[in-house]
Design a protein around this motif. Sequence first.
Motif, PDB file in Angstrom:
ATOM      1  N   ALA A  40      56.342  36.492  53.458  1.00 42.10           N
ATOM      2  CA  ALA A  40      56.068  35.123  53.891  1.00 42.10           C
ATOM      3  C   ALA A  40      56.723  34.117  52.952  1.00 42.10           C
ATOM      4  CB  ALA A  40      54.555  34.879  53.932  1.00 42.10           C
ATOM      5  N   ASP A  41      57.128  32.974  53.511  1.00 37.68           N
ATOM      6  CA  ASP A  41      57.607  31.866  52.684  1.00 37.68           C
ATOM      7  C   ASP A  41      56.447  31.236  51.921  1.00 37.68           C
ATOM      8  OD1 ASP A  41      60.213  32.192  53.644  1.00 37.68           O
ATOM      9  OD2 ASP A  41      59.854  30.858  55.341  1.00 37.68           O
ATOM     10  N   ALA A  42      55.274  31.218  52.543  1.00 40.29           N
ATOM     11  CA  ALA A  42      54.083  30.653  51.908  1.00 40.29           C
ATOM     12  C   ALA A  42      52.846  31.287  52.533  1.00 40.29           C
ATOM     13  CB  ALA A  42      54.039  29.135  52.082  1.00 40.29           C
ATOM     14  N   PHE A  43      51.804  31.472  51.735  1.00 37.35           N
ATOM     15  CA  PHE A  43      50.550  32.011  52.255  1.00 37.35           C
ATOM     16  C   PHE A  43      49.409  31.554  51.345  1.00 37.35           C
ATOM     17  CE2 PHE A  43      52.195  35.086  49.252  1.00 37.35           C
ATOM     18  CZ  PHE A  43      51.092  35.479  48.520  1.00 37.35           C
ATOM     19  N   GLY A  44      48.199  31.590  51.885  1.00 41.29           N
ATOM     20  CA  GLY A  44      47.052  31.183  51.087  1.00 41.29           C
ATOM     21  C   GLY A  44      45.811  31.021  51.937  1.00 41.29           C
ATOM     22  N   THR A  45      44.833  30.304  51.393  1.00 39.67           N
ATOM     23  CA  THR A  45      43.565  30.075  52.071  1.00 39.67           C
ATOM     24  C   THR A  45      43.152  28.615  51.919  1.00 39.67           C
ATOM     25  OG1 THR A  45      42.275  30.694  50.108  1.00 39.67           O
ATOM     26  CG2 THR A  45      42.769  32.443  51.707  1.00 39.67           C
ATOM     27  N   PHE A  46      42.280  28.178  52.825  1.00 40.91           N
ATOM     28  CA  PHE A  46      41.688  26.839  52.769  1.00 40.91           C
ATOM     29  C   PHE A  46      40.216  27.009  53.129  1.00 40.91           C
ATOM     30  CE2 PHE A  46      41.256  22.496  54.951  1.00 40.91           C
ATOM     31  CZ  PHE A  46      40.911  21.884  53.766  1.00 40.91           C
ATOM     32  N   VAL A  47      39.346  26.849  52.124  1.00 42.44           N
ATOM     33  CA  VAL A  47      37.924  27.114  52.303  1.00 42.44           C
ATOM     34  C   VAL A  47      37.153  25.806  52.131  1.00 42.44           C
ATOM     35  CG1 VAL A  47      35.968  28.543  51.625  1.00 42.44           C
ATOM     36  CG2 VAL A  47      38.302  29.400  51.307  1.00 42.44           C
ATOM     37  N   ASN A  48      36.247  25.527  53.081  1.00 39.93           N
ATOM     38  CA  ASN A  48      35.424  24.325  53.034  1.00 39.93           C
ATOM     39  C   ASN A  48      33.952  24.717  52.980  1.00 39.93           C
ATOM     40  OD1 ASN A  48      37.292  21.811  53.695  1.00 39.93           O
ATOM     41  ND2 ASN A  48      38.004  23.530  54.919  1.00 39.93           N
ATOM     42  N   TYR A  49      33.216  24.034  52.086  1.00 34.12           N
ATOM     43  CA  TYR A  49      31.786  24.274  51.930  1.00 34.12           C
ATOM     44  C   TYR A  49      31.037  22.979  52.250  1.00 34.12           C
ATOM     45  CZ  TYR A  49      33.875  27.903  48.958  1.00 34.12           C
ATOM     46  OH  TYR A  49      34.648  28.923  48.469  1.00 34.12           O
ATOM     47  N   PHE A  50      30.108  23.065  53.184  1.00 38.64           N
ATOM     48  CA  PHE A  50      29.317  21.910  53.582  1.00 38.64           C
ATOM     49  C   PHE A  50      27.835  22.201  53.345  1.00 38.64           C
ATOM     50  CE2 PHE A  50      33.038  22.207  56.328  1.00 38.64           C
ATOM     51  CZ  PHE A  50      33.576  20.933  56.270  1.00 38.64           C
ATOM     52  N   THR A  51      27.109  21.188  52.942  1.00 41.78           N
ATOM     53  CA  THR A  51      25.643  21.287  52.906  1.00 41.78           C
ATOM     54  C   THR A  51      25.061  20.030  53.528  1.00 41.78           C
ATOM     55  OG1 THR A  51      25.403  20.248  50.729  1.00 41.78           O
ATOM     56  CG2 THR A  51      25.691  22.653  50.775  1.00 41.78           C
ATOM     57  N   TYR A  52      23.989  20.203  54.283  1.00 39.23           N
ATOM     58  CA  TYR A  52      23.228  19.084  54.833  1.00 39.23           C
ATOM     59  C   TYR A  52      21.751  19.420  54.703  1.00 39.23           C
ATOM     60  CZ  TYR A  52      21.226  15.661  57.992  1.00 39.23           C
ATOM     61  OH  TYR A  52      20.455  14.651  58.520  1.00 39.23           O
ATOM     62  N   LYS A  53      21.108  18.739  53.745  1.00 39.75           N
ATOM     63  CA  LYS A  53      19.725  19.040  53.405  1.00 39.75           C
ATOM     64  C   LYS A  53      19.603  20.530  53.082  1.00 39.75           C
ATOM     65  CE  LYS A  53      17.815  15.062  55.821  1.00 39.75           C
ATOM     66  NZ  LYS A  53      16.863  14.539  56.825  1.00 39.75           N
ATOM     67  N   ASN A  54      18.883  21.303  53.878  1.00 37.52           N
ATOM     68  CA  ASN A  54      18.701  22.721  53.561  1.00 37.52           C
ATOM     69  C   ASN A  54      19.693  23.637  54.292  1.00 37.52           C
ATOM     70  OD1 ASN A  54      15.944  21.352  53.098  1.00 37.52           O
ATOM     71  ND2 ASN A  54      15.752  23.295  52.021  1.00 37.52           N
ATOM     72  N   PHE A  55      20.594  23.066  55.049  1.00 36.08           N
ATOM     73  CA  PHE A  55      21.602  23.845  55.763  1.00 36.08           C
ATOM     74  C   PHE A  55      22.883  23.951  54.933  1.00 36.08           C
ATOM     75  CE2 PHE A  55      18.880  22.408  59.215  1.00 36.08           C
ATOM     76  CZ  PHE A  55      18.767  23.542  60.007  1.00 36.08           C
TER      77      PHE A  55
END
Length: 323
Positions: free
Chosen positions: A152-167
């Motif tokens: 690959a010319d480029a590879f990787g990951t994009f991870v997002n973490y969300f919290t809303y109150k207890n979720f």
Amino acid sequence: RETNDMLLNAPVPESSGFSVITRNIGSMENRGFELSLNTINIETPDFTWNSTFNISMNKNKVLSLATPSDLFDVSSPQFLGGGSIIREGEAMGSMYGYTRLGVWGTDEAAEAAKYNYRGGKTVLPGDIKYKDLNGDYVIDNDDRSIIGNGYADAFGTFVNYFTYKNFDLTVDLQYSIGNDLADLSLHWGENEIGKSNHYTTVLNAWTPNNQDTMIPQVRNASAGYVSLFDSHMVKDASFLRGNNLMLGYTFKPETLQRLNLNKLRIYTSVQNFFLLMNKDIMSDPEVDVANWNVSQGNVASQGFKWHEYPKSSTFVLGLQIGI
């Protein structure tokens, strides 16, 4: 920038007692970079959003070989007259084969008959048309060239973490850009060479009324076919994959107190929850190259696909309890 020696498991005489020996066959150069970003996008008492993004980019080139001759089919078998190649001045992971121009048409019958690549049989309208690099009307090893690269010319990951109150919610994405896939299954999937299942693309096979196609005429196997490792088998395997999607809920302290617990969290997740890729790839763009040759590794045979199953999607419902 990094320069490395190239090691290869090479055959040795039986009298030595060993089947292979690791030898230095040359050197290669790697140039690239890696970048990782951790960000806090939103942070409030009730809602947070954090992200992790990483990307890796690398270009390699073979600088020298022990002999100037090309090395063929290292870590991959010779298949249909092609496979992997290690060549001075070129990148590791290069795919070496023929170039498919299309299928010979009825108005090209006289020109097709000048060629010799059907074992003495006349090349006919409906046969695959290969590029004759040296113009000698013979399709042979001299008409092969580099037709792709599995890295690959480029590879990787994009991870997002969300919290809303207890979720809490995690969205994990994986991407790869610029890598090629050699789908050798097309040898059986698009050619009537034997009794095997076929891809639906054979519905677009050559007929007198459908001549603008890359798929040869469907014939009985006894009629004779020519199927070579060519550029039609090499596909752009860039993709975006949903690696993991997880939704959880952590119970409040007052609930934990009543239950005499330190922690209680319920969650559900799905792995491999979507895949965006080239529509011409029949299964999964990621390849388990161990199917080729585990003992010799896979540095020179990236991207060769051989009938493996695609990745499955996994669904999980879980409970975390702290006593």
